[in-house]
Design an enzyme around this catalytic site. Structure first.
Site, PDB file in Angstrom:
ATOM      1  N   GLU A 170      -4.321  -3.206  -6.686  1.00 41.87           N
ATOM      2  CA  GLU A 170      -4.524  -1.919  -7.405  1.00 41.87           C
ATOM      3  C   GLU A 170      -5.179  -1.068  -6.381  1.00 41.87           C
ATOM      4  N   LEU A 229     -26.791 -21.055  -4.631  1.00 36.66           N
ATOM      5  CA  LEU A 229     -26.425 -22.496  -5.227  1.00 36.66           C
ATOM      6  C   LEU A 229     -26.158 -23.504  -4.002  1.00 36.66           C
ATOM      7  N   ILE A 263       3.951 -10.075  -8.849  1.00 46.50           N
ATOM      8  CA  ILE A 263       3.887  -9.506  -9.808  1.00 46.50           C
ATOM      9  C   ILE A 263       3.131 -10.200 -10.935  1.00 46.50           C
ATOM     10  N   GLY A 310       0.448   7.203 -11.753  1.00 47.51           N
ATOM     11  CA  GLY A 310      -0.413   7.514 -12.965  1.00 47.51           C
ATOM     12  C   GLY A 310      -0.935   6.230 -13.730  1.00 47.51           C
ATOM     13  N   SER A 365       0.781  -1.159   0.039  1.00 49.60           N
ATOM     14  CA  SER A 365      -0.010   0.000  -0.100  1.00 49.60           C
ATOM     15  C   SER A 365       0.946   1.046  -0.034  1.00 49.60           C
TER      16      SER A 365
HETATM   17  P1  TGC Z   1       1.494  11.039  -2.176  1.00 50.16           P
HETATM   18  O1  TGC Z   1       2.646  11.807  -1.410  1.00 50.16           O
HETATM   19  O2  TGC Z   1       0.067  11.003  -1.817  1.00 50.16           O
HETATM   20  O3  TGC Z   1       1.708  11.174  -3.716  1.00 50.16           O
HETATM   21  C1  TGC Z   1       2.993  11.063  -4.361  1.00 50.16           C
HETATM   22  C2  TGC Z   1       3.077  11.600  -5.723  1.00 50.16           C
HETATM   23  O4  TGC Z   1       2.172  10.870  -6.728  1.00 50.16           O
HETATM   24  C3  TGC Z   1       0.868  11.841  -7.045  1.00 50.16           C
HETATM   25  N1  TGC Z   1      -0.442  10.868  -6.904  1.00 50.16           N
HETATM   26  C4  TGC Z   1      -0.892  10.618  -7.997  1.00 50.16           C
HETATM   27  N2  TGC Z   1      -0.696  10.721  -9.313  1.00 50.16           N
HETATM   28  C5  TGC Z   1      -1.323  10.070 -10.100  1.00 50.16           C
HETATM   29  N3  TGC Z   1      -2.351   9.371 -10.061  1.00 50.16           N
HETATM   30  C6  TGC Z   1      -2.726   9.115  -8.518  1.00 50.16           C
HETATM   31  N4  TGC Z   1      -3.689   8.297  -8.311  1.00 50.16           N
HETATM   32  C7  TGC Z   1      -2.009   9.758  -7.540  1.00 50.16           C
HETATM   33  N5  TGC Z   1      -2.207   9.798  -6.377  1.00 50.16           N
HETATM   34  C8  TGC Z   1      -1.014  10.557  -5.642  1.00 50.16           C
HETATM   35  C9  TGC Z   1       0.894  12.985  -5.851  1.00 50.16           C
HETATM   36  O5  TGC Z   1       0.452  14.263  -6.477  1.00 50.16           O
HETATM   37  C10 TGC Z   1       2.319  13.101  -5.775  1.00 50.16           C
HETATM   38  O6  TGC Z   1       2.961  13.699  -6.968  1.00 50.16           O
HETATM   39  P2  TGC Z   1       4.004  14.862  -6.900  1.00 50.16           P
HETATM   40  O7  TGC Z   1       4.543  15.216  -8.150  1.00 50.16           O
HETATM   41  O8  TGC Z   1       3.699  16.008  -5.886  1.00 50.16           O
HETATM   42  O9  TGC Z   1       5.336  14.008  -6.246  1.00 50.16           O
HETATM   43  O10 TGC Z   1       1.863   9.506  -2.030  1.00 50.16           O
HETATM   44  P3  TGC Z   1       1.743   8.471  -0.764  1.00 50.16           P
HETATM   45  O11 TGC Z   1       3.059   8.096  -0.562  1.00 50.16           O
HETATM   46  O12 TGC Z   1       1.190   9.198   0.292  1.00 50.16           O
HETATM   47  O13 TGC Z   1       0.905   7.369  -1.261  1.00 50.16           O
HETATM   48  C11 TGC Z   1      -0.572   7.699  -1.788  1.00 50.16           C
HETATM   49  C12 TGC Z   1      -1.162   6.219  -2.068  1.00 50.16           C
HETATM   50  C13 TGC Z   1      -1.402   5.487  -0.667  1.00 50.16           C
HETATM   51  C14 TGC Z   1      -2.835   6.566  -2.551  1.00 50.16           C
HETATM   52  C15 TGC Z   1      -0.434   5.416  -3.018  1.00 50.16           C
HETATM   53  O14 TGC Z   1       0.781   4.935  -2.627  1.00 50.16           O
HETATM   54  C16 TGC Z   1      -1.433   4.156  -3.499  1.00 50.16           C
HETATM   55  O15 TGC Z   1      -2.231   4.417  -4.381  1.00 50.16           O
HETATM   56  N6  TGC Z   1      -1.132   3.162  -2.696  1.00 50.16           N
HETATM   57  C17 TGC Z   1      -1.785   1.892  -3.142  1.00 50.16           C
HETATM   58  C18 TGC Z   1      -0.644   1.017  -3.985  1.00 50.16           C
HETATM   59  C19 TGC Z   1      -1.186   0.228  -5.110  1.00 50.16           C
HETATM   60  O16 TGC Z   1      -2.324   0.272  -5.518  1.00 50.16           O
HETATM   61  N7  TGC Z   1      -0.538  -0.698  -5.661  1.00 50.16           N
HETATM   62  C20 TGC Z   1      -1.017  -1.329  -7.118  1.00 50.16           C
HETATM   63  C21 TGC Z   1       0.228  -2.025  -7.518  1.00 50.16           C
HETATM   64  S1  TGC Z   1      -0.043  -2.637  -9.178  1.00 50.16           S
HETATM   65  C22 TGC Z   1      -1.187  -3.935  -9.144  1.00 50.16           C
HETATM   66  O17 TGC Z   1      -1.743  -4.154  -7.951  1.00 50.16           O
HETATM   67  C23 TGC Z   1      -1.744  -4.655 -10.395  1.00 50.16           C
HETATM   68  S2  TGC Z   1      -2.928  -5.867  -9.834  1.00 50.16           S
HETATM   69  C24 TGC Z   1      -2.988  -6.531 -11.378  1.00 50.16           C
HETATM   70  C25 TGC Z   1      -4.293  -5.879 -12.263  1.00 50.16           C
HETATM   71  O18 TGC Z   1      -4.407  -5.016 -12.420  1.00 50.16           O
HETATM   72  O19 TGC Z   1      -4.760  -6.822 -12.624  1.00 50.16           O
HETATM   73  P1  FAD Z   2      -0.173  -4.115   2.929  1.00 50.45           P
HETATM   74  O1  FAD Z   2       0.072  -2.756   2.150  1.00 50.45           O
HETATM   75  O2  FAD Z   2       0.613  -4.946   3.846  1.00 50.45           O
HETATM   76  O3  FAD Z   2      -1.648  -3.847   3.940  1.00 50.45           O
HETATM   77  C1  FAD Z   2      -1.962  -4.749   4.813  1.00 50.45           C
HETATM   78  C2  FAD Z   2      -3.257  -4.136   5.261  1.00 50.45           C
HETATM   79  O4  FAD Z   2      -3.277  -2.814   5.766  1.00 50.45           O
HETATM   80  C3  FAD Z   2      -4.625  -3.986   4.143  1.00 50.45           C
HETATM   81  O5  FAD Z   2      -5.640  -4.054   4.816  1.00 50.45           O
HETATM   82  C4  FAD Z   2      -4.532  -2.532   3.810  1.00 50.45           C
HETATM   83  O6  FAD Z   2      -5.836  -2.082   3.336  1.00 50.45           O
HETATM   84  C5  FAD Z   2      -4.086  -1.926   5.414  1.00 50.45           C
HETATM   85  N1  FAD Z   2      -3.396  -0.752   5.178  1.00 50.45           N
HETATM   86  C6  FAD Z   2      -2.508  -0.297   4.732  1.00 50.45           C
HETATM   87  N2  FAD Z   2      -2.071   0.823   4.900  1.00 50.45           N
HETATM   88  C7  FAD Z   2      -3.212   1.467   5.736  1.00 50.45           C
HETATM   89  C8  FAD Z   2      -3.488   2.820   6.120  1.00 50.45           C
HETATM   90  N3  FAD Z   2      -2.624   3.902   5.958  1.00 50.45           N
HETATM   91  N4  FAD Z   2      -4.243   2.915   7.131  1.00 50.45           N
HETATM   92  C9  FAD Z   2      -5.359   1.838   7.480  1.00 50.45           C
HETATM   93  N5  FAD Z   2      -5.008   0.445   6.866  1.00 50.45           N
HETATM   94  C10 FAD Z   2      -4.116   0.452   5.989  1.00 50.45           C
HETATM   95  N6  FAD Z   2       1.671  -5.373  -7.332  1.00 50.45           N
HETATM   96  C11 FAD Z   2       2.264  -4.937  -8.604  1.00 50.45           C
HETATM   97  O7  FAD Z   2       3.184  -3.952  -8.278  1.00 50.45           O
HETATM   98  N7  FAD Z   2       2.071  -5.349  -9.750  1.00 50.45           N
HETATM   99  C12 FAD Z   2       1.213  -6.472 -10.017  1.00 50.45           C
HETATM  100  O8  FAD Z   2       1.195  -6.960 -11.219  1.00 50.45           O
HETATM  101  C13 FAD Z   2       0.488  -7.045  -8.867  1.00 50.45           C
HETATM  102  N8  FAD Z   2      -0.286  -8.076  -9.088  1.00 50.45           N
HETATM  103  C14 FAD Z   2      -1.056  -8.695  -8.014  1.00 50.45           C
HETATM  104  C15 FAD Z   2      -1.557  -9.809  -8.247  1.00 50.45           C
HETATM  105  C16 FAD Z   2      -2.331 -10.385  -7.200  1.00 50.45           C
HETATM  106  C17 FAD Z   2      -2.843 -11.700  -7.522  1.00 50.45           C
HETATM  107  C18 FAD Z   2      -2.028  -9.769  -5.874  1.00 50.45           C
HETATM  108  C19 FAD Z   2      -2.787 -10.362  -4.761  1.00 50.45           C
HETATM  109  C20 FAD Z   2      -1.288  -8.574  -5.785  1.00 50.45           C
HETATM  110  C21 FAD Z   2      -0.595  -8.213  -6.807  1.00 50.45           C
HETATM  111  N9  FAD Z   2      -0.153  -6.909  -6.642  1.00 50.45           N
HETATM  112  C22 FAD Z   2       0.617  -6.364  -7.646  1.00 50.45           C
HETATM  113  C23 FAD Z   2       0.360  -6.517  -5.325  1.00 50.45           C
HETATM  114  C24 FAD Z   2      -0.980  -5.440  -4.830  1.00 50.45           C
HETATM  115  O9  FAD Z   2      -0.966  -4.280  -5.349  1.00 50.45           O
HETATM  116  C25 FAD Z   2      -0.722  -5.325  -3.240  1.00 50.45           C
HETATM  117  O10 FAD Z   2      -0.893  -6.594  -2.632  1.00 50.45           O
HETATM  118  C26 FAD Z   2      -1.593  -4.285  -2.510  1.00 50.45           C
HETATM  119  O11 FAD Z   2      -1.185  -3.046  -3.023  1.00 50.45           O
HETATM  120  C27 FAD Z   2      -1.665  -4.398  -1.192  1.00 50.45           C
HETATM  121  O12 FAD Z   2      -0.264  -4.461  -0.739  1.00 50.45           O
HETATM  122  P2  FAD Z   2      -0.007  -5.727   0.503  1.00 50.45           P
HETATM  123  O13 FAD Z   2      -0.456  -6.821   0.060  1.00 50.45           O
HETATM  124  O14 FAD Z   2       1.657  -5.571   0.800  1.00 50.45           O
HETATM  125  O15 FAD Z   2      -0.870  -5.139   1.787  1.00 50.45           O
END
Ligand code: TGC
Ligand code: FAD
Length: 387
Positions: A366, A341, A166, A240, A141
């Site tokens: 995501e 079911l 990943i 982004g 996260s």
């Molecule tokens: P923060 O200080 O808020 O922001 C850092 C910089 O990023 C900018 N920003 C964004 N830009 C574009 N889109 C967004 N949604 C943005 N959110 C923030 C922000 O303006 C800043 O820019 P700059 O120029 O000032 O540096 O960042 P933070 O460290 O406090 O984190 C914010 C948070 C928690 C929302 C972010 O880190 C987050 O979204 N965490 C979740 C991580 C996540 O979703 N990981 C997914 C990995 S990929 C994946 O899961 C693929 S799954 C497979 C599939 O899709 O099927």
């Molecule tokens: P953590 O960040 O350790 O979170 C643990 C718990 O704490 C969660 O309930 C969370 O919501 C909670 N939590 C975290 N922060 C806070 C907060 N500030 N306040 C309150 N609660 C909080 N990642 C990639 O980069 N690329 C990929 O292609 C990709 N594919 C994936 C495919 C699968 C099948 C899965 C399961 C995951 C994949 N991911 C990928 C990773 C995915 O994006 C992460 O698992 C996700 O972002 C959550 O991170 P974590 O599992 O480390 O949970």
């Protein structure tokens, strides 16, 4: 959406082109994916390379991007394709969205002309597969805490560290990798045959089994300066890309939900309990009605966000509204359908529990539900509660 479940005439909001693309994706899902999914899920193996080529031939990879062999279609068309593919299985939609919205989008948006011409046409055709490495074992996260790092060595970069969870990792030809550098977070296009790169597959998953999920390990991976994505600086680069993939999930999750509800409606009509069809009981109808209402609301929300995206006004917190709501409702629908079911609901003969299990991953990746609540909370209050 099938006629019987489209209670509010969502179709009237769609263009002819969008309906046609939806039909293409639905046919592929029904004919090519659906028959094999029980086996792929059970064996936890998919013919990823074949599928990528077939999806590419249909124009479904990077379909919302322009140029470089991409179809250049609108966001609603892209979303509807995600919906139909996820109606077959969330893992299949992951293949499509990681390729198109994460790996290809990162190269398209932030890459050099050389990187784009090298990778995008082959990725659009499904001849090359991409993955997107942001998450690390200790930083999901909070990707800003990442430890993977790249340091300069003359003109080259040396990449060290690891990524976790990943999608497509072990089958990828190119990994888009985000790493800490002296200049902040930067992105790299890493050919997966580079010495020092390895991608062991993660096994024993109980969710998203019809999808390749891997660890990425970088052990002194030497990259030329041309591997750096020149246009991405800081965390806003990877975040982004996440907006794009999350948008696809807003639609996709409704596909999994629709498939569960269709299954439950059909099952309830056929299943006799206490001498009449299960569907003739008020309790069953209340369940079906509530689920159909949420399904229709979720699809309306998705189409609305798609129209905002078309106009170029879609904000990240609006994508969070869609991802939070639609995945949460989809998982609730999948679980409720499972109750209809009953024992058959736990069987792989029906898709319901497979969808429910998959949606556990979709709820987490995501951005977890909690992360999206906090994004929305920040938009409402002006206060960041992440730290
Ligand atoms: P923060 O200080 O808020 O922001 C850092 C910089 O990023 C900018 N920003 C964004 N830009 C574009 N889109 C967004 N949604 C943005 N959110 C923030 C922000 O303006 C800043 O820019 P700059 O120029 O000032 O540096 O960042 P933070 O460290 O406090 O984190 C914010 C948070 C928690 C929302 C972010 O880190 C987050 O979204 N965490 C979740 C991580 C996540 O979703 N990981 C997914 C990995 S990929 C994946 O899961 C693929 S799954 C497979 C599939 O899709 O099927
Ligand atoms: P953590 O960040 O350790 O979170 C643990 C718990 O704490 C969660 O309930 C969370 O919501 C909670 N939590 C975290 N922060 C806070 C907060 N500030 N306040 C309150 N609660 C909080 N990642 C990639 O980069 N690329 C990929 O292609 C990709 N594919 C994936 C495919 C699968 C099948 C899965 C399961 C995951 C994949 N991911 C990928 C990773 C995915 O994006 C992460 O698992 C996700 O972002 C959550 O991170 P974590 O599992 O480390 O949970």
């Amino acid at each position: 959406m099938t006629v019987s479940l489209d209670l509010v005439d969502v179709d009237s909001l769609l263009t002819e082109e969008e309906v046609a693309i939806r039909a293409t994706a639905r046919r592929f899902a029904d004919e090519r994916l659906r028959p094999s999914l029980p086996e792929w899920f059970e064996s936890a193996s998919i013919p990823a390379r074949d599928l990528a080529k077939e999806l590419g031939a249909l124009g479904l990879l990077g379909m919302h991007l322009t140029g470089y062999g991409c179809a250049g279609l609108g966001p609603v068309a892209y979303g509807l394709a995600c919906l139909e593919i996820e109606a077959a299985d969330s893992g299949m939609r992951s293949l499509v969205s990681v390729q198109g919205s994460l790996a290809m989008y990162a190269l398209w948006k932030y890459g050099s002309e050389e990187q784009k011409t090298e990778w995008l046409p082959r990725m659009a055709a499904g001849e090359a597969i991409g993955c997107f490495g942001l998450t690390e074992p200790d930083f999901g996260s909070n990707p800003g805490g990442m430890r993977t790092n790249a340091r300069r060595d003359g003109d080259d970069w040396i990449l060290n560290g690891s990524k976790m969870w990943i999608t497509n990792g072990s089958v990828a030809d190119v990994a888009v990798v985000w790493a800490r550098t002296d200049e902040g977070v930067r992105g790299f296009a890493v050919p997966t045959d580079t010495p020092g790169f390895s991608a062991p597959e993660i096994t024993r998953k109980l969710s998203l089994r019809a999808s390749v999920t891997s660890e990425l390990i970088f052990d002194d991976v030497r990259l030329p300066s041309s591997a750096l994505l020149p246009q991405a600086r800081g965390l806003s680069g990877p975040l982004g890309c996440l907006n794009e993939a999350r948008f696809g999930i807003v639609f996709g999750a409704m596909g999994a939900a629709r498939d569960c509800l269709e299954t439950a409606v059909t099952y309830a009509a056929q299943r006799q309990v206490f001498d009449k069809p299960l569907s003739a009981y008020q309790l069953t109808q209340a369940k079906l009605a509530d689920m159909a209402v949420e399904l229709n609301k979720g699809i309306l929300l998705a189409v609305h966000l798609g129209r905002l995206k078309e106009k170029g006004t879609l904000r990240p917190e609006q994508v969070s509204v869609g991802k939070l709501n639609n995945v949460r409702e989809a998982i609730a629908i999948a679980r409720e359908c499972r109750t209809i079911l009953a024992a058959n609901g736990i069987s792989g003969e029906y898709p319901v529990m497979r969808h429910a299990n998959n949606l556990e991953s979709v709820l987490t990746y995501e951005g977890t539900s909690e992360v999206h609540q906090l994004v929305i909370g920040q938009a409402l209050t002006g206060e960041s509660a992440f730290r």
